[in-house]
Design a protein around this motif. Structure first.
Motif, PDB file in Angstrom:
ATOM      1  N   LEU A  48       1.608   1.136  81.429  1.00 52.53           N
ATOM      2  CA  LEU A  48       0.371   0.367  81.286  1.00 52.53           C
ATOM      3  C   LEU A  48      -0.284   0.109  82.642  1.00 52.53           C
ATOM      4  O   LEU A  48      -1.511   0.202  82.768  1.00 52.53           O
ATOM      5  CB  LEU A  48       0.661  -0.956  80.578  1.00 52.53           C
ATOM      6  N   LEU A  49       0.504  -0.212  83.640  1.00 52.15           N
ATOM      7  CA  LEU A  49      -0.048  -0.432  84.972  1.00 52.15           C
ATOM      8  C   LEU A  49      -0.659   0.857  85.516  1.00 52.15           C
ATOM      9  O   LEU A  49      -1.757   0.850  86.092  1.00 52.15           O
ATOM     10  CB  LEU A  49       1.034  -0.953  85.921  1.00 52.15           C
ATOM     11  N   HIS A  50       0.051   1.964  85.338  1.00 49.80           N
ATOM     12  CA  HIS A  50      -0.419   3.239  85.877  1.00 49.80           C
ATOM     13  C   HIS A  50      -1.770   3.626  85.282  1.00 49.80           C
ATOM     14  O   HIS A  50      -2.651   4.118  86.007  1.00 49.80           O
ATOM     15  CB  HIS A  50       0.616   4.326  85.587  1.00 49.80           C
ATOM     16  N   THR A  51      -1.943   3.394  83.992  1.00 58.94           N
ATOM     17  CA  THR A  51      -3.208   3.786  83.358  1.00 58.94           C
ATOM     18  C   THR A  51      -4.389   2.979  83.886  1.00 58.94           C
ATOM     19  O   THR A  51      -5.542   3.408  83.759  1.00 58.94           O
ATOM     20  CB  THR A  51      -3.146   3.607  81.831  1.00 58.94           C
ATOM     21  N   GLN A  52      -4.110   1.823  84.511  1.00 57.27           N
ATOM     22  CA  GLN A  52      -5.181   0.980  85.042  1.00 57.27           C
ATOM     23  C   GLN A  52      -5.238   1.003  86.564  1.00 57.27           C
ATOM     24  O   GLN A  52      -5.922   0.181  87.181  1.00 57.27           O
ATOM     25  CB  GLN A  52      -5.015  -0.460  84.531  1.00 57.27           C
ATOM     26  N   GLY A  53      -4.531   1.960  87.159  1.00 57.67           N
ATOM     27  CA  GLY A  53      -4.597   2.136  88.603  1.00 57.67           C
ATOM     28  C   GLY A  53      -3.905   1.069  89.401  1.00 57.67           C
ATOM     29  O   GLY A  53      -4.237   0.844  90.581  1.00 57.67           O
ATOM     30  N   ALA A  54      -2.919   0.397  88.793  1.00 57.61           N
ATOM     31  CA  ALA A  54      -2.188  -0.675  89.472  1.00 57.61           C
ATOM     32  C   ALA A  54      -0.719  -0.302  89.573  1.00 57.61           C
ATOM     33  O   ALA A  54      -0.244   0.629  88.915  1.00 57.61           O
ATOM     34  CB  ALA A  54      -2.350  -1.991  88.714  1.00 57.61           C
ATOM     35  N   GLU A  55       0.013  -1.023  90.394  1.00 53.62           N
ATOM     36  CA  GLU A  55       1.453  -0.809  90.507  1.00 53.62           C
ATOM     37  C   GLU A  55       2.168  -2.134  90.685  1.00 53.62           C
ATOM     38  O   GLU A  55       1.611  -3.096  91.234  1.00 53.62           O
ATOM     39  CB  GLU A  55       1.797   0.127  91.673  1.00 53.62           C
TER      40      GLU A  55
END
Length: 249
Positions: free
Chosen positions: A46-53
């Motif tokens: 979920l984080l990856h799909t929103q450009g976060a880590e």
């Protein structure tokens, strides 16, 4: 960190909304029969799909993307092969970064037919956080902010875990100042306009003491009592606190 301009605020609100959104989805996914590792994997996707880590692994080498603490585990529980069971009280603590801005929040999930104490503890931790946010204004002593949390917890028969506290946040996971959950008068900090802090009541249904487990990360209650934990990242504005870790759609 200190919010200095509109760009800072937008950056914090953006990552805050991502954190809140991921926690909402994880809370719905948490069901008896799945493992904490499955929750952690979902958080990463979920984080990856929103450009976060997630930041704990990057900053501290934590063996997971989010901290998952169950029942008497207080904070920093490591995701793994533990199977969630009916009645569990689960704390999902997620800290994430996007474009150099960091937000931190915790949500609690009560699985089917939870214990009555677990229900009350989860409700009290959330209300204590909300009460502190409502009172957080420039010029307020951090010790007095902690008293707000302590009073809500005590009125419901729960104890604050004094060894653990909130903190500054915004550029890294943990920044100054420490934000106590009780009236710690040795803490002389004062809330200032633009300050970014994580307010996080950490409560126990027992004596309030904790121990670190052999894994080196997880804190659990010393007496095996249930623990509650709720957290929001907030920006201290001229007229009060603005919650960054909320969904705004």
């Amino acid at each position: 960190m200190q919010v200095k301009n509109a760009y800072d605020r937008l950056g914090l609100m953006a990552i805050g909304e991502i954190v809140a959104s991921v926690l909402t989805d994880l809370s719905a996914f948490a069901q008896p029969g799945i493992t904490t590792a499955q929750l952690d994997d979902m958080a990463g996707r979920l984080l990856h799909t929103q450009g976060a880590e997630a930041t704990p692994r990057k900053e501290y080498g934590f063996p997971g993307r989010l901290c998952i603490s169950v029942n008497d585990e207080v904070v920093h529980g490591i995701p793994g092969e533990r199977v969630l069971r009916e009645g569990d009280l689960i704390k999902l603590d997620l800290t994430a970064d996007k474009r150099g801005y960091v937000a931190d929040a915790t949500r609690m999930v009560l699985l089917d037919t939870p214990d009555e104490i677990a229900v009350r503890l989860a409700d009290t931790a959330r209300r204590a956080c909300e009460a502190a946010i409502a009172r957080a204004v420039p010029g307020m002593l951090l010790a007095d902010l902690g008293r707000v949390i302590q009073d809500v917890a005590g009125a419901d028969g729960f104890r604050v875990v004094k060894e653990l506290c909130g903190h500054g946040v915004g550029r890294r996971t943990h920044e100054a100042p420490e934000v106590p959950n009780y009236a710690d008068h040795s803490n002389l900090g004062v809330l200032r306009e633009g300050m970014v802090i994580a307010i996080e009541p950490i409560l126990s249904a027992g004596n309030g003491l904790v121990r670190r487990l052999e894994d080196g990360w997880t804190f659990a209650t010393a007496d095996g009592a249930l623990a509650g934990h709720y957290e929001e990242t907030v920006i201290i504005g001229a007229d009060g606190a603005e919650v960054a870790t909320t969904r705004r759609l």
